[in-house]
Design a protein around this motif. Sequence first.
Motif, PDB file in Angstrom:
ATOM      1  N   GLU A  21      10.412  82.141  65.487  1.00 11.48           N
ATOM      2  CA  GLU A  21      11.714  81.825  64.893  1.00 11.48           C
ATOM      3  C   GLU A  21      11.929  80.326  64.830  1.00 11.48           C
ATOM      4  OE1 GLU A  21      12.346  85.676  66.990  1.00 11.48           O
ATOM      5  OE2 GLU A  21      13.633  84.093  67.804  1.00 11.48           O
ATOM      6  N   GLU A  22      11.530  79.659  65.919  1.00 13.02           N
ATOM      7  CA  GLU A  22      11.700  78.203  65.954  1.00 13.02           C
ATOM      8  C   GLU A  22      10.862  77.563  64.867  1.00 13.02           C
ATOM      9  OE1 GLU A  22      10.640  77.244  69.904  1.00 13.02           O
ATOM     10  OE2 GLU A  22      12.627  77.631  70.710  1.00 13.02           O
ATOM     11  N   ALA A  23       9.648  78.059  64.712  1.00 10.80           N
ATOM     12  CA  ALA A  23       8.761  77.494  63.700  1.00 10.80           C
ATOM     13  C   ALA A  23       9.338  77.724  62.312  1.00 10.80           C
ATOM     14  CB  ALA A  23       7.370  78.113  63.810  1.00 10.80           C
ATOM     15  N   ALA A  24       9.873  78.935  62.094  1.00  8.95           N
ATOM     16  CA  ALA A  24      10.465  79.244  60.786  1.00  8.95           C
ATOM     17  C   ALA A  24      11.681  78.367  60.536  1.00  8.95           C
ATOM     18  CB  ALA A  24      10.846  80.720  60.720  1.00  8.95           C
ATOM     19  N   ALA A  25      12.487  78.175  61.585  1.00  9.13           N
ATOM     20  CA  ALA A  25      13.680  77.335  61.442  1.00  9.13           C
ATOM     21  C   ALA A  25      13.271  75.907  61.126  1.00  9.13           C
ATOM     22  CB  ALA A  25      14.502  77.383  62.724  1.00  9.13           C
ATOM     23  N   GLU A  26      12.235  75.462  61.807  1.00  8.68           N
ATOM     24  CA  GLU A  26      11.718  74.104  61.566  1.00  8.68           C
ATOM     25  C   GLU A  26      11.275  73.967  60.124  1.00  8.68           C
ATOM     26  OE1 GLU A  26      11.577  71.499  63.465  1.00  8.68           O
ATOM     27  OE2 GLU A  26      10.226  70.212  62.337  1.00  8.68           O
ATOM     28  N   GLN A  27      10.599  74.997  59.634  1.00  9.77           N
ATOM     29  CA  GLN A  27      10.128  74.984  58.257  1.00  9.77           C
ATOM     30  C   GLN A  27      11.299  74.924  57.283  1.00  9.77           C
ATOM     31  OE1 GLN A  27       7.861  78.381  56.868  1.00  9.77           O
ATOM     32  NE2 GLN A  27       6.223  77.020  56.279  1.00  9.77           N
ATOM     33  N   GLN A  28      12.324  75.727  57.550  1.00 11.07           N
ATOM     34  CA  GLN A  28      13.499  75.726  56.686  1.00 11.07           C
ATOM     35  C   GLN A  28      14.161  74.359  56.672  1.00 11.07           C
ATOM     36  OE1 GLN A  28      14.423  77.988  54.506  1.00 11.07           O
ATOM     37  NE2 GLN A  28      12.585  79.029  55.185  1.00 11.07           N
ATOM     38  N   ARG A  29      14.194  73.754  57.828  1.00 12.43           N
ATOM     39  CA  ARG A  29      14.802  72.423  57.926  1.00 12.43           C
ATOM     40  C   ARG A  29      14.028  71.436  57.051  1.00 12.43           C
ATOM     41  NH1 ARG A  29      14.093  67.927  60.262  1.00 12.43           N
ATOM     42  NH2 ARG A  29      12.243  68.587  61.381  1.00 12.43           N
TER      43      ARG A  29
END
Lengths: 156, 102
Positions: free
Chosen positions: A120-128
């Motif tokens: 989730e953190e990685a996905a959030a980072e990607q979205q950012r």
Amino acid sequence: MEPMDIVGKSKEDASLPKATMTKIIKEMLPADVRVARDAQDLLIECCVEFINLVSSESNEVCSREDKRTIAPEHVLKALEVLGFGEYIEEVYAAYEQHKLETMDSLKGGKWSNGAEMTEEEAAAEQQRMFAEARARMNGGAAGPPKQPDINPSLES
Amino acid sequence: MRQAGTYSGLLSKMSGRAGTHSLPLARIKKIMKKSGDDVKMISGEAPIVFSKACELFIEELTKRSWTMTMQGKRRTLLKDDVASAVIATDIFDFLLTLVSES
């Protein structure tokens, strides 16, 4: 081979590998569909023409910004200008994805040391990162600071 | 020591969507260089962007051609289907000469 094929093209012909292209084309169609060989060839030629078109436009975008190297941003701008704006989001996502993958291998997997990101953190980072990039692109679309007013008709 | 190329190649095969970056970047770069007389230097990343864009382009053109095939109630995609798709799509105008020549 028609005579025009030899006369028209002065330099050696760079085309896309037929096997790879055939595979890509077939994957997009139902399994039982056949593609006539000349249709396959034509699709490949169209793709090369597409690259030519976008390259030329990218080259111009690059010149207009007084840069010497064609960068991904120039290509994205070219796609928009030529009417392929729909591709931009996915193209950019693939580009960012590739950067992530390359980074990971170069750092020897240091991503997973200590600060272990969950999915989730990685996905959030990607979205950012996407959002940042989008903001950058939107800012860029407003027009670069020193732009010569030679061809106003080319502005989108 | 793993080569970056091998690793990312593995990852793209695993990434569900088949065909990601499977177009050879060197070949794309070659075509880009030949596209005009004074093409500028090309960043290492530009061909990657092109690779994806080409994939989307082929997808669109293939699917539109396939629509023509279905209209003709056939299961074989013919050259004329590609030509019809090009004629029917505004953004494919740059291909009109190419499809009418062949």
